[in-house]
Scaffold this active site. Structure first.
Site, PDB file in Angstrom:
ATOM      1  N   GLU A  39      21.299  -0.322  13.487  1.00  0.00           N
ATOM      2  CA  GLU A  39      20.403  -0.606  14.611  1.00  0.00           C
ATOM      3  C   GLU A  39      18.968  -0.726  14.111  1.00  0.00           C
ATOM      4  O   GLU A  39      18.463   0.160  13.416  1.00  0.00           O
ATOM      5  CB  GLU A  39      20.494   0.528  15.645  1.00  0.00           C
TER       6      GLU A  39
ATOM      7  N   SER B 232       6.761   6.833  11.769  1.00  0.00           N
ATOM      8  CA  SER B 232       8.023   7.553  11.578  1.00  0.00           C
ATOM      9  C   SER B 232       8.685   7.114  10.271  1.00  0.00           C
ATOM     10  O   SER B 232       8.745   5.920   9.975  1.00  0.00           O
ATOM     11  CB  SER B 232       9.007   7.238  12.725  1.00  0.00           C
TER      12      SER B 232
ATOM     13  N   ASN C 179      13.249   3.950   5.647  1.00  0.00           N
ATOM     14  CA  ASN C 179      12.272   2.992   6.143  1.00  0.00           C
ATOM     15  C   ASN C 179      11.105   3.743   6.787  1.00  0.00           C
ATOM     16  O   ASN C 179      11.262   4.880   7.230  1.00  0.00           O
ATOM     17  CB  ASN C 179      12.910   2.060   7.183  1.00  0.00           C
TER      18      ASN C 179
ATOM     19  N   ASP D 121      15.350  -0.299  13.425  1.00  0.00           N
ATOM     20  CA  ASP D 121      14.422   0.817  13.670  1.00  0.00           C
ATOM     21  C   ASP D 121      15.080   1.925  14.497  1.00  0.00           C
ATOM     22  O   ASP D 121      14.409   2.637  15.249  1.00  0.00           O
ATOM     23  CB  ASP D 121      13.143   0.332  14.380  1.00  0.00           C
TER      24      ASP D 121
ATOM     25  N   HIS E  88       8.192   3.169   9.814  1.00  0.00           N
ATOM     26  CA  HIS E  88       7.918   2.288  10.953  1.00  0.00           C
ATOM     27  C   HIS E  88       6.663   2.777  11.672  1.00  0.00           C
ATOM     28  O   HIS E  88       6.557   3.969  11.988  1.00  0.00           O
ATOM     29  CB  HIS E  88       9.114   2.286  11.911  1.00  0.00           C
TER      30      HIS E  88
ATOM     31  N   GLN F 167      -1.788   8.009   7.413  1.00  0.00           N
ATOM     32  CA  GLN F 167      -0.689   8.971   7.564  1.00  0.00           C
ATOM     33  C   GLN F 167       0.577   8.508   6.837  1.00  0.00           C
ATOM     34  O   GLN F 167       1.312   9.315   6.272  1.00  0.00           O
ATOM     35  CB  GLN F 167      -0.382   9.194   9.056  1.00  0.00           C
ATOM     36  N   GLU F 168       0.818   7.187   6.854  1.00  0.00           N
ATOM     37  CA  GLU F 168       1.981   6.649   6.135  1.00  0.00           C
ATOM     38  C   GLU F 168       1.938   7.092   4.675  1.00  0.00           C
ATOM     39  O   GLU F 168       2.954   7.503   4.100  1.00  0.00           O
ATOM     40  CB  GLU F 168       1.970   5.113   6.190  1.00  0.00           C
TER      41      GLU F 168
ATOM     42  N   ARG G  88      12.326  -7.906   6.653  1.00  0.00           N
ATOM     43  CA  ARG G  88      13.610  -8.593   6.847  1.00  0.00           C
ATOM     44  C   ARG G  88      14.516  -7.686   7.672  1.00  0.00           C
ATOM     45  O   ARG G  88      14.539  -6.472   7.472  1.00  0.00           O
ATOM     46  CB  ARG G  88      14.305  -8.842   5.509  1.00  0.00           C
ATOM     47  N   ILE G  89      15.259  -8.299   8.588  1.00  0.00           N
ATOM     48  CA  ILE G  89      16.286  -7.541   9.298  1.00  0.00           C
ATOM     49  C   ILE G  89      17.531  -7.572   8.419  1.00  0.00           C
ATOM     50  O   ILE G  89      18.024  -8.637   8.040  1.00  0.00           O
ATOM     51  CB  ILE G  89      16.568  -8.164  10.677  1.00  0.00           C
ATOM     52  N   LEU G  90      18.018  -6.396   8.055  1.00  0.00           N
ATOM     53  CA  LEU G  90      19.148  -6.305   7.122  1.00  0.00           C
ATOM     54  C   LEU G  90      20.475  -6.447   7.861  1.00  0.00           C
ATOM     55  O   LEU G  90      20.631  -5.969   8.985  1.00  0.00           O
ATOM     56  CB  LEU G  90      19.096  -4.952   6.394  1.00  0.00           C
TER      57      LEU G  90
ATOM     58  N   THR H 140      19.952   2.596   9.716  1.00  0.00           N
ATOM     59  CA  THR H 140      21.318   2.333  10.183  1.00  0.00           C
ATOM     60  C   THR H 140      21.363   0.873  10.647  1.00  0.00           C
ATOM     61  O   THR H 140      20.375   0.151  10.553  1.00  0.00           O
ATOM     62  CB  THR H 140      21.698   3.261  11.349  1.00  0.00           C
TER      63      THR H 140
ATOM     64  N   SER I 146       0.835  -1.210   0.000  1.00  0.00           N
ATOM     65  CA  SER I 146       0.000   0.000   0.000  1.00  0.00           C
ATOM     66  C   SER I 146       0.870   1.260   0.000  1.00  0.00           C
ATOM     67  O   SER I 146       0.519   2.270  -0.619  1.00  0.00           O
ATOM     68  CB  SER I 146      -0.968   0.002   1.182  1.00  0.00           C
TER      69      SER I 146
END
Length: 227
Positions: free
Chosen positions: A158, A151, A122, A160, A124, A188-189, A106-108, A156, A28
């Site tokens: 870390e 947000s 990103n 989020d 979130h 809002q996104e 996915r966690i990069l 980076t 979306s």
């Protein structure tokens, strides 16, 4: 929220920024970006949409808009490092100026993030630094918060944890469910992601010393505030 169009005319002499979108689901936010692009809201072109899930509806949205797609199934790789190396190669082939994570679940790896640092955005669904990770709507309800939100931030190493660029807040009402809150946040996104993309495409936004900088001003922890 103001649209900050003071520099809008500065776009026209520059080549459109090349944008790659990564997603895992329905897309979306991708649709909001496609609509914004078609309305010439930002001086950028989505050149490829990549998903780690072959059945992601976001790929269909991209194809309907005649955008090149790539399905890179994470299940075909033994390690996160192998997958991210292949993903990085695919992205580099598109020569991107900007990489937008739009529900990419996915966690990069730190290696991947380092390769594209300053080009990775990103979104979130929380008012970072609150509620990093998953189930943010339910966590806001459980904490009896009076407001929640979304947000957009630079990525980076870390999770989020990168510098916030822009947030949008929504009220929490008595009797709200996580689904009610998700719907309010989604709305809002779809407003703020195209706006941040526009700033980046205007060369007004960058990451410097692990801070978000807009119009040469370092943004505060919660990002840009129009109030």
């Amino acid at each position: 929220m103001e649209n900050n169009d003071t520099n809008a005319h500065a776009d026209h002499g520059n080549a459109p920024k090349r944008i790659v979108v990564l997603l895992s689901g329905s897309g979306s936010n991708l649709q909001a970006l496609i609509d914004a692009q078609q309305n010439a809201f930002f001086n950028g072109k989505i050149v490829c949409v990549i998903s780690n899930r072959p059945d992601a509806y976001g790929l269909t949205r991209a194809q309907q808009a005649n955008i090149e797609t790539l399905s890179l199934d994470h299940k075909a790789y033994n390690t996160r490092e192998q997958y991210d190396a292949e993903l990085a190669k695919a992205i580099e082939n598109t020569k991107p100026d900007l990489i937008i994570l739009a529900g990419f679940m996915r966690i990069l790896t730190p290696e991947f993030v380092a390769k594209f640092k300053g080009k990775l955005l990103n979104i979130h669904p929380s008012l970072l630094p609150k509620y990093q990770g998953l189930h943010t709507h339910q966590r806001a309800l459980d904490a009896k918060d009076s407001e929640h939100g979304v947000s957009v931030h630079f990525v980076t190493e870390e999770l989020d944890g990168g510098p916030v660029i822009l947030q949008a807040k929504v009220p929490i009402f008595d009797g709200d469910t996580a689904e009610d809150l998700a719907a309010r946040v989604h709305e809002q996104e779809h407003r703020i992601y195209p706006l941040v993309t526009k700033w980046f495409c205007q060369d007004r936004l960058l990451m410097q010393n692990d801070s978000a900088v807009l119009d040469n001003n370092k943004l505060p922890q919660q990002g840009y505030a129009s109030e």
